[in-house]
Motif scaffolding. Structure first.
Motif, PDB file in Angstrom:
ATOM      1  N   LYS A 122     -15.730  28.323  89.279  1.00 59.13           N
ATOM      2  CA  LYS A 122     -14.457  27.927  88.670  1.00 59.13           C
ATOM      3  C   LYS A 122     -13.987  28.955  87.647  1.00 59.13           C
ATOM      4  O   LYS A 122     -12.798  29.311  87.599  1.00 59.13           O
ATOM      5  N   ASN A 123     -14.896  29.468  86.833  1.00 59.40           N
ATOM      6  CA  ASN A 123     -14.520  30.459  85.822  1.00 59.40           C
ATOM      7  C   ASN A 123     -14.064  31.768  86.457  1.00 59.40           C
ATOM      8  O   ASN A 123     -13.222  32.476  85.895  1.00 59.40           O
ATOM      9  N   SER A 124     -14.620  32.082  87.620  1.00 58.39           N
ATOM     10  CA  SER A 124     -14.166  33.287  88.329  1.00 58.39           C
ATOM     11  C   SER A 124     -12.700  33.168  88.728  1.00 58.39           C
ATOM     12  O   SER A 124     -11.921  34.129  88.600  1.00 58.39           O
ATOM     13  N   MET A 170      -6.459  24.717  85.903  1.00 55.15           N
ATOM     14  CA  MET A 170      -7.883  24.660  85.604  1.00 55.15           C
ATOM     15  C   MET A 170      -8.364  23.222  85.436  1.00 55.15           C
ATOM     16  O   MET A 170      -9.513  22.897  85.757  1.00 55.15           O
ATOM     17  N   GLY A 228     -10.545  31.222  87.182  1.00 54.69           N
ATOM     18  CA  GLY A 228      -9.801  31.252  85.931  1.00 54.69           C
ATOM     19  C   GLY A 228      -9.592  32.666  85.413  1.00 54.69           C
ATOM     20  O   GLY A 228      -8.531  32.987  84.871  1.00 54.69           O
ATOM     21  N   ASN A 229     -10.597  33.522  85.594  1.00 60.03           N
ATOM     22  CA  ASN A 229     -10.456  34.914  85.163  1.00 60.03           C
ATOM     23  C   ASN A 229      -9.381  35.637  85.969  1.00 60.03           C
ATOM     24  O   ASN A 229      -8.622  36.447  85.422  1.00 60.03           O
ATOM     25  N   LYS A 288      -3.575  26.237  82.419  1.00 61.55           N
ATOM     26  CA  LYS A 288      -4.355  25.116  81.885  1.00 61.55           C
ATOM     27  C   LYS A 288      -4.300  23.919  82.831  1.00 61.55           C
ATOM     28  O   LYS A 288      -5.323  23.265  83.080  1.00 61.55           O
ATOM     29  N   GLU A 346     -19.624  25.999  87.797  1.00 57.03           N
ATOM     30  CA  GLU A 346     -18.918  26.534  86.637  1.00 57.03           C
ATOM     31  C   GLU A 346     -18.619  28.017  86.813  1.00 57.03           C
ATOM     32  O   GLU A 346     -17.538  28.498  86.463  1.00 57.03           O
ATOM     33  N   ARG A 347     -19.587  28.769  87.349  1.00 58.03           N
ATOM     34  CA  ARG A 347     -19.348  30.193  87.584  1.00 58.03           C
ATOM     35  C   ARG A 347     -18.222  30.397  88.595  1.00 58.03           C
ATOM     36  O   ARG A 347     -17.372  31.281  88.430  1.00 58.03           O
ATOM     37  N   SER A 363     -11.336  21.703  87.569  1.00 62.24           N
ATOM     38  CA  SER A 363     -12.476  21.039  86.925  1.00 62.24           C
ATOM     39  C   SER A 363     -12.744  19.676  87.547  1.00 62.24           C
ATOM     40  O   SER A 363     -13.895  19.311  87.798  1.00 62.24           O
TER      41      SER A 363
END
Length: 258
Positions: free
Chosen positions: A123-125, A210, A127-128, A207, A120-121, A214
């Motif tokens: 993937k979120n990186s 992502m 996304g940021n 979106k 998750e970290r 995911s």
């Protein structure tokens, strides 16, 4: 740049109420408003094109993952098939590192939770990074009309001052300031509308990206948790039918030669 614009005053016979004439008429406040709006527009299009290139790069990486990633013997071999700066390769390398680090923990943590948090970290990186600059587009879309409205208010104020000084509201007295006001209003809308459209479009594309990331992280999670036994089923390409056969119904006979 602004001095060059102001120096290019309209020649005889040209429209005396154009953008150059309006800037000369409005003075420093109108020039500053015009410069701010033009700068916002330039940066908005710069962000739009750079974000589109960034998104398309990740979409192309996704296509490569679907093509041959899961046909590899292990994750390290699969990661080596991807570009070094690929977003998908970064996720795989983070997953491999997290799997190696889990065995070094002195305080036991469930491997499922540890791996899920690491993915998750990662993937979120990504996304940021995809979201960088979008806040500026939203700001431009919401503030540009008001900046243009400020120029409009100044133009109307100047028109009222001229009317008071002249003692009468003739067309020649108020045409310049009112034209300046209308130009600032139109310019504010011209800057704001593309920024809003670009923001919504980029958000929708982010979106979709992502969602693919995911799904990929979920596949990586299942692969590691099952020691490589669980992985996505890759659809095999459909084989061309042989002459004289069909997928259903009566067989097709070859045409007789004359």
């Amino acid at each position: 740049m602004l001095n060059f614009i102001l120096a290019a005053a309209p020649a005889a016979g040209e429209n005396p109420y154009g953008i150059v004439a309006a800037l000369k008429e409005g003075g420093i406040i109108t020039i500053a408003t015009f410069a701010i709006l033009v700068g916002m527009s330039i940066f908005s299009f710069y962000i739009l094109f750079t974000k589109l290139l960034q998104q398309q790069k990740i979409i192309n990486q996704s296509n490569k993952v679907r093509a041959n990633f899961w046909a590899s013997a292990n994750l390290k071999e699969a990661a080596n098939k991807l570009e070094k700066k690929s977003a998908y390769r970064a996720i795989v390398e983070d997953a491999i590192l997290a799997d190696e680090q889990h065995g070094k923990l002195t305080n036991p943590v469930d491997q499922h939770d540890w791996m899920h948090g690491s993915l998750e970290r990662s993937k979120n990186s990504i996304g940021n990074r995809l979201g960088e600059g979008l806040a500026f587009l939203a700001t431009v879309g919401s503030t540009a009309p008001f900046i243009g409205l400020f120029g409009t208010v100044v133009g109307i104020y100047r028109a009222l001052v001229k009317i008071g000084a002249a003692g009468q509201a003739s067309i020649s007295t108020v045409a310049g300031p009112v034209g300046e006001a209308l130009i600032m209003t139109a310019l504010g809308l011209v800057v704001a509308v593309p920024a809003v459209l670009a923001y919504n479009w980029l958000i929708r594309r982010n979106k979709s990206i992502m969602e693919d990331l995911s799904a990929f992280t979920n596949d990586i999670h299942g692969y590691i948790m099952s020691n490589g036994t669980v992985k996505p089923v890759m659809a095999a390409p459909a084989a061309a039918p042989k002459p004289g056969t069909t997928t259903g119904g009566a067989p097709v006979k070859p045409a007789a030669r004359s």
